[in-house]
Design a protein around this motif. Structure first.
Motif: not given
Length: 69
Positions: A29-42, A54-64
Motif C-alpha cells: 500500500g497505501p490503498y485508496e478505495i472508492l465506494v458509494d454505500n455505507p455497508t461497503a464503507r464499514e 489505519t483508515v481515514s474516511v472522506s465523503e464527497n457527495g455520494g462517493d466515499i
C-alpha cells in the motif's frame, strides 16, 4: 509512494472487500478505495483495521474514499 487505487462504486458486498483483499496481497500500500454505500464503507474499513492498517474516511457527495496506510 503512490497509493493503490480501487474503484468499487456500484459494487455490493462482499465485492469491495474482496478487491481490497486482492490489493493487500499484491503489495504493502497505501490503498485508496472508492465506494458509494455505507455497508461497503464499514466492511472495507473493518477489513483494513483487522489487517493492521489505519483508515481515514472522506465523503464527497455520494462517493466515499477510504485511505488505508
Amino acid at each position: 509512494m503512490e497509493p493503490v487505487k480501487i474503484d468499487a462504486r456500484g459494487l455490493s458486498c462482499p465485492q469491495p472487500v474482496l478487491l481490497a483483499m486482492e490489493a493487500v496481497k499484491r503489495g504493502p500500500g497505501p490503498y485508496e478505495i472508492l465506494v458509494d454505500n455505507p455497508t461497503a464503507r464499514e466492511n472495507v474499513t473493518r477489513f483494513f483495521r483487522r489487517s493492521g492498517k489505519t483508515v481515514s474516511v472522506s465523503e464527497n457527495g455520494g462517493d466515499i474514499t477510504l485511505t488505508a496506510t
